[in-house]
Design a protein around this motif. Structure first.
Motif, PDB file in Angstrom:
ATOM      1  N   UNK A   8       0.676  -1.138   0.060  1.00 34.59           N
ATOM      2  CA  UNK A   8       0.073  -0.101  -0.023  1.00 34.59           C
ATOM      3  C   UNK A   8       0.841   1.444  -0.070  1.00 34.59           C
ATOM      4  N   UNK A   9       2.009   1.025  -0.358  1.00 35.83           N
ATOM      5  CA  UNK A   9       2.990   2.336  -0.350  1.00 35.83           C
ATOM      6  C   UNK A   9       2.699   3.341  -1.290  1.00 35.83           C
ATOM      7  N   UNK A  10       2.139   3.152  -2.351  1.00 34.14           N
ATOM      8  CA  UNK A  10       1.685   4.470  -3.048  1.00 34.14           C
ATOM      9  C   UNK A  10       0.621   5.266  -2.300  1.00 34.14           C
ATOM     10  N   UNK A  11      -0.466   4.318  -1.840  1.00 35.35           N
ATOM     11  CA  UNK A  11      -1.589   5.273  -1.062  1.00 35.35           C
ATOM     12  C   UNK A  11      -0.949   5.929   0.275  1.00 35.35           C
ATOM     13  N   UNK A  12      -0.040   5.106   0.823  1.00 34.46           N
ATOM     14  CA  UNK A  12       0.571   5.845   2.161  1.00 34.46           C
ATOM     15  C   UNK A  12       1.161   7.100   1.577  1.00 34.46           C
ATOM     16  N   UNK A  13       2.014   7.084   0.723  1.00 32.43           N
ATOM     17  CA  UNK A  13       2.977   8.196   0.295  1.00 32.43           C
ATOM     18  C   UNK A  13       1.906   9.291  -0.075  1.00 32.43           C
ATOM     19  N   UNK A  14       0.916   8.874  -0.827  1.00 33.85           N
ATOM     20  CA  UNK A  14      -0.169   9.980  -1.136  1.00 33.85           C
ATOM     21  C   UNK A  14      -0.655  10.589  -0.042  1.00 33.85           C
ATOM     22  N   UNK A  32       0.566  10.619   3.200  1.00 33.41           N
ATOM     23  CA  UNK A  32       1.585  11.416   3.778  1.00 33.41           C
ATOM     24  C   UNK A  32       1.794  12.786   2.938  1.00 33.41           C
ATOM     25  N   UNK A  33       1.797  12.882   1.566  1.00 35.09           N
ATOM     26  CA  UNK A  33       2.067  14.153   1.198  1.00 35.09           C
ATOM     27  C   UNK A  33       0.821  15.071   1.422  1.00 35.09           C
ATOM     28  N   UNK A  34      -0.578  14.340   1.618  1.00 30.67           N
ATOM     29  CA  UNK A  34      -1.708  15.362   1.985  1.00 30.67           C
ATOM     30  C   UNK A  34      -1.261  15.659   3.222  1.00 30.67           C
ATOM     31  N   UNK A  35      -0.916  14.782   4.182  1.00 29.11           N
ATOM     32  CA  UNK A  35      -0.936  15.516   5.462  1.00 29.11           C
ATOM     33  C   UNK A  35      -0.185  16.607   5.810  1.00 29.11           C
ATOM     34  N   UNK A  36       1.002  16.886   4.709  1.00 29.13           N
ATOM     35  CA  UNK A  36       1.574  18.077   4.933  1.00 29.13           C
ATOM     36  C   UNK A  36       2.848  17.699   5.562  1.00 29.13           C
ATOM     37  N   UNK A  37       3.261  16.752   6.406  1.00 27.62           N
ATOM     38  CA  UNK A  37       4.373  16.428   6.746  1.00 27.62           C
ATOM     39  C   UNK A  37       4.843  15.064   6.694  1.00 27.62           C
ATOM     40  N   UNK A  38       5.513  14.685   5.466  1.00 30.02           N
ATOM     41  CA  UNK A  38       5.665  13.308   5.080  1.00 30.02           C
ATOM     42  C   UNK A  38       6.396  12.518   6.260  1.00 30.02           C
ATOM     43  N   UNK A  39       7.499  13.035   6.675  1.00 32.34           N
ATOM     44  CA  UNK A  39       8.305  12.487   7.669  1.00 32.34           C
ATOM     45  C   UNK A  39       7.574  12.085   9.024  1.00 32.34           C
TER      46      UNK A  39
END
Length: 197
Positions: free
Chosen positions: A164-170, A172-179
């Protein structure tokens, strides 16, 4: 390696690096040998002499990328990190590899190239899985992973994250703080939603 071999190696590396840069931004089907030739500042004939075809060149670039990623993975796993650091590295590994080969590109390359797909499957079975199993077993032996949890369960849980990494990365990007988002995912992997036991 004599002077001729060094020059040949340097030219080949330059062609592969240029191809990698083009793959980051372009659909492989749309990349032409002339595009690679221009980017690498070599003749098209030189590219054909070294690789034979665009498909063979792209395959070699991807195999080189995978081999390097596996070597780096093995080095990290053998460098004395804690179990938590090792598991976090496994889960977050794709975050780094995503920069060079987005997963959509990887899937496309593997679907269109049976030889490449077989190579990746072999590396996964012979190198990545045994090393991951060893790390999990070490965690069980040290008491850091519960005896209640089987190696297969931990492997499956890791695979769920990675699938599910694609979804998780998406997300994460929407959250504003990927790390922070991905660190939270690692925390949940170890401690669930209730925090540390």
């Amino acid at each position: 390696m004599n002077g001729f071999e060094k020059r040949a190696h340097a030219i080949k590396e330059k062609i592969m690096k240029s191809t990698m840069e083009l793959l980051r931004t372009s659909d492989p089907k749309r990349i032409r040998i002339s595009d690679i030739s221009k980017k690498a500042n070599v003749s098209q004939v030189t590219i054909y002499n070294y690789f034979g075809s665009k498909e063979a060149l792209v395959r070699e670039v991807f195999v080189n990328f995978v081999d390097r990623a596996i070597q780096e993975f093995e080095a990290y796993m053998n460098a004395g990190h804690t179990l938590k650091e090792k598991i976090a590295h496994i889960i977050l590994l794709e975050k780094e590899s995503y920069k060079d080969f987005p997963s959509a590109l990887m899937k496309e390359l593997l679907i269109n190239d049976d030889e490449l797909a077989r190579y990746i499957e072999l590396q996964y079975k012979e190198k990545t899985i045994p090393l991951t199993v060893r790390i999990i077993q070490e965690g069980k032996d040290s008491g850091e992973i519960s005896e209640e949890v089987s190696i297969e369960t931990v492997l499956s849980f890791i695979q769920l994250y990675m699938n599910q990494y694609d979804k998780l990365l998406e997300m994460a990007q929407q959250s504003g703080d990927i790390e922070k988002f991905l660190e939270g995912m690692v925390h949940m992997f170890f401690y669930g939603i209730c925090g540390k036991p």
